[in-house]
Design an enzyme around this catalytic site. Structure first.
Site, PDB file in Angstrom:
ATOM      1  N   ARG A 159      18.378  12.533  25.545  1.00  0.00           N
ATOM      2  CA  ARG A 159      18.985  12.625  26.875  1.00  0.00           C
ATOM      3  C   ARG A 159      19.721  13.972  26.947  1.00  0.00           C
ATOM      4  O   ARG A 159      20.548  14.260  26.061  1.00  0.00           O
ATOM      5  CB  ARG A 159      19.980  11.467  27.031  1.00  0.00           C
ATOM      6  CG  ARG A 159      20.500  11.260  28.424  1.00  0.00           C
ATOM      7  CD  ARG A 159      21.292   9.969  28.539  1.00  0.00           C
ATOM      8  NE  ARG A 159      22.536   9.997  27.769  1.00  0.00           N
ATOM      9  CZ  ARG A 159      23.448   9.024  27.789  1.00  0.00           C
ATOM     10  NH1 ARG A 159      23.242   7.944  28.526  1.00  0.00           N
ATOM     11  NH2 ARG A 159      24.541   9.107  27.072  1.00  0.00           N
ATOM     12  N   PHE A 201      37.081   8.360  23.470  1.00  0.00           N
ATOM     13  CA  PHE A 201      35.744   8.444  22.896  1.00  0.00           C
ATOM     14  C   PHE A 201      34.922   7.309  23.533  1.00  0.00           C
ATOM     15  O   PHE A 201      34.989   7.145  24.740  1.00  0.00           O
ATOM     16  CB  PHE A 201      35.826   8.500  21.367  1.00  0.00           C
ATOM     17  CG  PHE A 201      36.227   9.906  20.932  1.00  0.00           C
ATOM     18  CD1 PHE A 201      37.473  10.425  21.270  1.00  0.00           C
ATOM     19  CD2 PHE A 201      35.330  10.738  20.283  1.00  0.00           C
ATOM     20  CE1 PHE A 201      37.824  11.745  20.970  1.00  0.00           C
ATOM     21  CE2 PHE A 201      35.673  12.055  19.963  1.00  0.00           C
ATOM     22  CZ  PHE A 201      36.915  12.556  20.310  1.00  0.00           C
ATOM     23  N   TYR A 241      31.272  17.004  34.553  1.00  0.00           N
ATOM     24  CA  TYR A 241      32.237  15.914  34.378  1.00  0.00           C
ATOM     25  C   TYR A 241      33.330  16.334  33.389  1.00  0.00           C
ATOM     26  O   TYR A 241      34.524  16.279  33.701  1.00  0.00           O
ATOM     27  CB  TYR A 241      31.512  14.655  33.876  1.00  0.00           C
ATOM     28  CG  TYR A 241      32.440  13.595  33.348  1.00  0.00           C
ATOM     29  CD1 TYR A 241      33.327  12.949  34.191  1.00  0.00           C
ATOM     30  CD2 TYR A 241      32.438  13.246  31.995  1.00  0.00           C
ATOM     31  CE1 TYR A 241      34.191  11.984  33.699  1.00  0.00           C
ATOM     32  CE2 TYR A 241      33.290  12.287  31.498  1.00  0.00           C
ATOM     33  CZ  TYR A 241      34.184  11.657  32.349  1.00  0.00           C
ATOM     34  OH  TYR A 241      35.038  10.718  31.863  1.00  0.00           O
ATOM     35  N   PHE A 247      43.475   6.696  36.683  1.00  0.00           N
ATOM     36  CA  PHE A 247      42.114   6.420  36.193  1.00  0.00           C
ATOM     37  C   PHE A 247      41.044   6.785  37.210  1.00  0.00           C
ATOM     38  O   PHE A 247      39.901   7.019  36.840  1.00  0.00           O
ATOM     39  CB  PHE A 247      41.961   4.924  35.872  1.00  0.00           C
ATOM     40  CG  PHE A 247      42.883   4.452  34.798  1.00  0.00           C
ATOM     41  CD1 PHE A 247      42.501   4.503  33.468  1.00  0.00           C
ATOM     42  CD2 PHE A 247      44.151   3.987  35.106  1.00  0.00           C
ATOM     43  CE1 PHE A 247      43.362   4.095  32.468  1.00  0.00           C
ATOM     44  CE2 PHE A 247      45.021   3.577  34.113  1.00  0.00           C
ATOM     45  CZ  PHE A 247      44.625   3.637  32.791  1.00  0.00           C
ATOM     46  N   SER A 251      32.630   9.440  36.967  1.00  0.00           N
ATOM     47  CA  SER A 251      32.497   9.549  35.507  1.00  0.00           C
ATOM     48  C   SER A 251      31.066   9.426  34.984  1.00  0.00           C
ATOM     49  O   SER A 251      30.884   9.061  33.822  1.00  0.00           O
ATOM     50  CB  SER A 251      33.370   8.495  34.838  1.00  0.00           C
ATOM     51  OG  SER A 251      32.907   7.212  35.185  1.00  0.00           O
ATOM     52  N   THR A 269      38.838  12.841  28.478  1.00  0.00           N
ATOM     53  CA  THR A 269      37.608  12.405  27.820  1.00  0.00           C
ATOM     54  C   THR A 269      37.218  13.312  26.654  1.00  0.00           C
ATOM     55  O   THR A 269      37.523  14.521  26.679  1.00  0.00           O
ATOM     56  CB  THR A 269      36.439  12.393  28.829  1.00  0.00           C
ATOM     57  OG1 THR A 269      35.212  12.153  28.142  1.00  0.00           O
ATOM     58  CG2 THR A 269      36.297  13.725  29.547  1.00  0.00           C
ATOM     59  N   GLY A 294      34.793   0.331  41.763  1.00  0.00           N
ATOM     60  CA  GLY A 294      35.549  -0.783  41.182  1.00  0.00           C
ATOM     61  C   GLY A 294      35.267  -2.096  41.901  1.00  0.00           C
ATOM     62  O   GLY A 294      34.515  -2.153  42.874  1.00  0.00           O
TER      63      GLY A 294
HETATM   64  N1  UFG Z   1      21.992   5.727  24.503  1.00  0.00           N
HETATM   65  C1  UFG Z   1      20.690   5.327  24.249  1.00  0.00           C
HETATM   66  N2  UFG Z   1      20.107   4.502  25.167  1.00  0.00           N
HETATM   67  C2  UFG Z   1      20.722   4.087  26.305  1.00  0.00           C
HETATM   68  C3  UFG Z   1      22.063   4.509  26.544  1.00  0.00           C
HETATM   69  C4  UFG Z   1      22.660   5.343  25.621  1.00  0.00           C
HETATM   70  O1  UFG Z   1      20.083   5.698  23.247  1.00  0.00           O
HETATM   71  O2  UFG Z   1      20.123   3.371  27.096  1.00  0.00           O
HETATM   72  C5  UFG Z   1      22.649   6.599  23.515  1.00  0.00           C
HETATM   73  C6  UFG Z   1      23.104   7.931  24.094  1.00  0.00           C
HETATM   74  O3  UFG Z   1      22.072   8.871  24.052  1.00  0.00           O
HETATM   75  C7  UFG Z   1      24.273   8.261  23.180  1.00  0.00           C
HETATM   76  C8  UFG Z   1      24.844   6.890  22.789  1.00  0.00           C
HETATM   77  O4  UFG Z   1      23.812   5.951  23.077  1.00  0.00           O
HETATM   78  O5  UFG Z   1      23.813   8.890  22.040  1.00  0.00           O
HETATM   79  C9  UFG Z   1      26.073   6.507  23.589  1.00  0.00           C
HETATM   80  O6  UFG Z   1      25.780   6.705  24.965  1.00  0.00           O
HETATM   81  P1  UFG Z   1      26.749   6.225  26.132  1.00  0.00           P
HETATM   82  O7  UFG Z   1      26.083   6.591  27.429  1.00  0.00           O
HETATM   83  O8  UFG Z   1      27.126   4.804  25.918  1.00  0.00           O
HETATM   84  O9  UFG Z   1      28.049   7.089  25.913  1.00  0.00           O
HETATM   85  P2  UFG Z   1      28.217   8.685  25.791  1.00  0.00           P
HETATM   86  O10 UFG Z   1      28.565   8.963  24.372  1.00  0.00           O
HETATM   87  O11 UFG Z   1      27.101   9.423  26.362  1.00  0.00           O
HETATM   88  O12 UFG Z   1      29.406   8.916  26.814  1.00  0.00           O
HETATM   89  C10 UFG Z   1      30.741   8.589  26.565  1.00  0.00           C
HETATM   90  C11 UFG Z   1      31.430   8.296  27.882  1.00  0.00           C
HETATM   91  C12 UFG Z   1      31.389   9.492  28.769  1.00  0.00           C
HETATM   92  C13 UFG Z   1      31.993  10.648  28.035  1.00  0.00           C
HETATM   93  C14 UFG Z   1      31.334  10.838  26.707  1.00  0.00           C
HETATM   94  C15 UFG Z   1      32.043  11.856  25.897  1.00  0.00           C
HETATM   95  O13 UFG Z   1      30.813   7.214  28.510  1.00  0.00           O
HETATM   96  O14 UFG Z   1      32.132   9.248  29.933  1.00  0.00           O
HETATM   97  O15 UFG Z   1      31.366   9.654  25.949  1.00  0.00           O
HETATM   98  O16 UFG Z   1      31.110  12.599  25.229  1.00  0.00           O
HETATM   99  F1  UFG Z   1      31.825  11.778  28.765  1.00  0.00           F
END
Ligand code: UFG
Length: 326
Positions: free
Chosen positions: A277, A167, A139, A71, A75, A115, A36
């Site tokens: 990923r 979400f 996580y 919080f 994460s 989450t 933070g």
């Molecule tokens: N993505 C890309 N390029 C990037 C970053 C993300 O294509 O550079 C894609 C990811 O593959 C995913 C989507 O964008 O399909 C969203 O990705 P984020 O990393 O922004 O978020 P996530 O859905 O992976 O994760 C979020 C929260 C997590 C939580 C998860 C629940 O950030 O903490 O939702 O599934 F665990």
């Protein structure tokens, strides 16, 4: 109410702390500043720097705390896969220490940041709270374990608890936004590209079973998410553990998000196809019917364009993200 916000120097915790102050609560923030930022703690909060194990009991006793909004957590999903012990210790271990400090100090109310990751790869398109809990990474597993602990503490110790399953949180509020280092989330990464701080955004997988082949997520404005915390705090009842999914119920693909960012910023955003990923489910969209029905929660900023615009204002130092809730 006199409340303690753990992790109140982080992105979501600081926004909730700001809204708690606006609603007239007396707010103490406990944060070890490992991820933070001190300057994110809203003015008007009492700030204590330190860890939960070391400082929570003192703060609860010293300030007559009546409720906790928790919080503080690790994460980052990939980190949790590489170093699960950090997550079991930092998330589950610290939360148990917090619950014990609450018990010994007679604090009987807690709102917890859970989450959507507890659901893993979901079976249905819209995920309700009764969907099977089977996290796909450490996580999510630690958050699911804490949810279970809260159910038991409500049953055995009579606390009132709420787990809010987020979400995809984005946007900014009152000058408070997302600043992770390293950044892994899609919207801030795309905005960094628009700002010229990165050359391009990698699109992780274009062969998912979705309309354009990229992953679909449910993006929720951080200010709407924060409002649900205040409602959940009021709704806590002794002996009950409630669980709520928080999202808008609408999915946007990675490609759609990039397009909206291009429109909002008016800047080019080169996007480059990349491998999937590991651990990413194809589609994650919330059913938030329960939060709407039981808490009376209505997201007031559901448009993706607004969510991105507020994040963009934050990243460019603009002030419209600081406009009062509305
Ligand atoms: N993505 C890309 N390029 C990037 C970053 C993300 O294509 O550079 C894609 C990811 O593959 C995913 C989507 O964008 O399909 C969203 O990705 P984020 O990393 O922004 O978020 P996530 O859905 O992976 O994760 C979020 C929260 C997590 C939580 C998860 C629940 O950030 O903490 O939702 O599934 F665990």
């Amino acid at each position: 109410m006199r409340v303690l916000v753990t992790g109140g120097a982080g992105y979501i915790g600081s926004v909730v702390a700001a809204q708690l102050l606006e609603s007239g609560h007396d707010v103490s923030v406990l944060d070890d500043l490992s991820t933070g930022h001190r300057e994110a703690v809203p003015e008007g909060c009492r700030f204590v720097e330190g860890g939960i194990r070391e400082r929570a009991a003192d703060v609860l006793a010293g300030h007559g705390i009546e409720a906790v909004l928790h919080f503080a957590a690790r994460s980052v999903v990939p980190e949790s896969m590489a170093r699960p012990e950090r997550y079991w210790d930092g998330n589950v271990g610290c939360t148990l220490a917090l619950l014990e400090a609450m018990r010994t100090n007679g604090v009987a109310r807690i709102v917890f940041s859970s989450t959507a990751a507890v659901y893993g790869e979901p079976e249905s398109a819209e995920i309700g709270e009764d969907a099977p809990v089977r996290p796909g990474n450490p996580y999510g597993a630690t958050k699911a374990a804490i949810d279970t602990a809260l159910t038991e503490f409500a049953r055995m110790h009579g606390i009132g608890a709420a787990s809010l399953r987020y979400f995809n949180v984005a946007g900014a509020y009152a000058g408070l936004g997302e600043r992770h280092d390293p950044e892994t989330h899609l919207i801030p990464i795309v905005l960094q590209v628009a700002l010229g701080r990165r050359e391009s955004v990698a699109v992780y997988g274009e062969d998912y079973p979705t309309a354009d082949g990229t992953c679909v997520r449910d993006y929720i404005h951080v200010a709407d998410l924060a409002e649900a915390h205040l409602l959940a705090l009021d709704a806590c009842r002794p002996g009950e553990h409630r669980v709520y999914n928080l999202g808008n119920g609408t999915g946007f693909s990675v490609r759609q998000v990039v397009d909206v960012c291009r429109e909002v910023t008016g800047r080019p955003v080169p996007a480059v196809a990349a491998d999937r990923r590991p651990g990413d489910p194809a589609v994650l969209v919330a059913s938030s019917e329960r939060a709407r029905r039981e808490l009376g929660w209505t997201p007031r900023r559901p448009e993706l364009r607004r969510i991105v615009a507020d994040a963009w204002d934050f990243h460019t130092g603009g002030d419209s993200a600081g406009r009062p809730a509305g």
